[in-house]
Design a protein around this motif. Structure first.
Motif, mmCIF file in Angstrom:
data_model
loop_
_atom_site.group_PDB
_atom_site.id
_atom_site.type_symbol
_atom_site.label_atom_id
_atom_site.label_comp_id
_atom_site.label_asym_id
_atom_site.label_seq_id
_atom_site.Cartn_x
_atom_site.Cartn_y
_atom_site.Cartn_z
ATOM 1 N N PRO A 65 0.817 -1.210 0.000
ATOM 2 C CA PRO A 65 0.000 0.000 0.000
ATOM 3 C C PRO A 65 0.856 1.268 0.000
ATOM 4 C CG PRO A 65 -0.847 -1.586 1.584
ATOM 5 C CD PRO A 65 0.476 -2.115 1.119
ATOM 6 N N GLY A 112 -2.986 -4.842 -0.819
ATOM 7 C CA GLY A 112 -3.135 -3.483 -1.312
ATOM 8 C C GLY A 112 -1.867 -2.977 -1.976
ATOM 9 N N CYS A 113 -2.035 -2.032 -2.909
ATOM 10 C CA CYS A 113 -0.904 -1.369 -3.554
ATOM 11 C C CYS A 113 -1.409 -0.083 -4.202
ATOM 12 C CB CYS A 113 -0.249 -2.273 -4.600
ATOM 13 S SG CYS A 113 -1.332 -2.715 -5.986
ATOM 14 N N TRP A 114 -0.476 0.755 -4.604
ATOM 15 C CA TRP A 114 -0.868 1.961 -5.325
ATOM 16 C C TRP A 114 -1.396 1.585 -6.712
ATOM 17 C CZ3 TRP A 114 0.870 3.732 -10.066
ATOM 18 C CH2 TRP A 114 0.404 5.009 -10.437
ATOM 19 N N ARG A 124 -7.694 -1.141 -5.545
ATOM 20 C CA ARG A 124 -6.249 -0.923 -5.632
ATOM 21 C C ARG A 124 -5.559 -2.062 -4.892
ATOM 22 N NH1 ARG A 124 -6.481 5.578 -4.355
ATOM 23 N NH2 ARG A 124 -6.808 6.272 -6.514
ATOM 24 N N THR A 125 -5.563 -3.200 -5.552
ATOM 25 C CA THR A 125 -4.994 -4.416 -4.985
ATOM 26 C C THR A 125 -4.207 -5.144 -6.073
ATOM 27 O OG1 THR A 125 -6.931 -5.726 -5.598
ATOM 28 C CG2 THR A 125 -6.940 -4.714 -3.389
#
Length: 265
Positions: A65, A112-114, A124-125
């Motif tokens: 994230p 999660g991630c950007w 946003r995964t």
């Protein structure tokens, strides 16, 4: 109601479409041929874009994230050096895809991630990234095959998910539609349909029943609708073919407004 593709299917399709892309590059007469659907790019530029994208997203997924893309990933993409010799280039492409697949498997679908898209309809995964990279790989395989003079439609499994993925990722928006509220229907001949609603609350899409010979337009009819194979719809949405290439019902000018809309600008 049809279910979305599962995470293992997305990984399989990234692998399959990436292999098809490499095969198209290997069969092309020259790396310097122009890509008609990406007018400013040669085939070599397209290879650099797709392989660099795989590496970029692998780093993003691995970082977890974040409020922005990792600076290291952005810098690495800007400084990307790609071999020109065909065999080495194909090996670099295969390695790029493997880096992405390894990062996605390690993270799992719910990590999660950007991501550059809003989280309204596509999360946003890592799973959201995988779903989008399937389409990136598929559409650019279409581009490469077209450049080599041997265009092929997107596989049906990919394309059916691709219409919805585009609407959920590239169109969903919280920004107000600057025109009269309306709706757009997208009908795939394979039997799946979607409605995109645009109004003061933004844009959002949902699946709707596919039209049949027994149904007729009702009071909730869309302002415009477009019909084609799922592959044609995806290629249209990615601006590879004009709406006139497909069957359009209703106010065709609404599709021009949709194409020109830049939410948030």
């Amino acid at each position: 109601m049809e279910k979305n593709l599962e995470f293992p299917d997305l990984l399989r399709l990234i692998d399959e479409r990436s292999a098809a892309f490499r095969a198209a590059v290997a069969a092309a007469p020259d790396l310097d041929i122009q890509v008609p659907t990406c007018p400013e790019w040669t085939l070599f530029d397209l290879v650099k874009h797709l392989g660099g994208g795989d590496r970029f997203w692998a780093a993003i997924v691995a970082a977890g994230p974040a409020d922005a893309a990792p600076a290291e990933a952005t810098a690495a993409r800007a400084a990307l050096e790609v071999p020109r010799e065909l065999e080495a280039l194909l090996a670099w492409l295969a390695e790029s895809t493997q880096l992405l697949l390894d990062a996605l498997r390690e993270a799992g679908p719910d990590a999660g991630c950007w991501a550059w898209w809003t989280a309204l309809q596509n999360p946003r995964t890592a799973g959201g990234v995988a779903r989008h990279r399937v389409q990136e790989s598929a559409v650019h395989t279409y581009d490469a095959l077209l450049a080599a003079g041997a265009p092929q439609p997107l596989p049906t499994e990919v394309a059916l998910d691709g219409v919805e993925e585009f609407l959920f990722t590239c169109v969903a928006s919280p920004f107000a539609w600057p025109h009269k509220p309306t709706a757009f229907d997208f009908h795939a001949t394979e039997g799946r349909s979607w409605r995109l609603t645009v109004d003061g609350d933004g844009a959002r899409s949902t699946r709707i029943p596919a039209p049949t010979a027994a149904t007729s337009e009702g009071s909730d009819a869309a302002g415009a609708s477009i019909h084609g194979t799922a592959s044609e719809l995806v290629i249209y949405l990615y601006d590879r073919i004009p709406a006139e290439s497909l069957r359009v019902d209703g106010d065709a000018g609404l599709f021009d407004l949709l194409r020109a809309w830049e939410p948030g600008h």
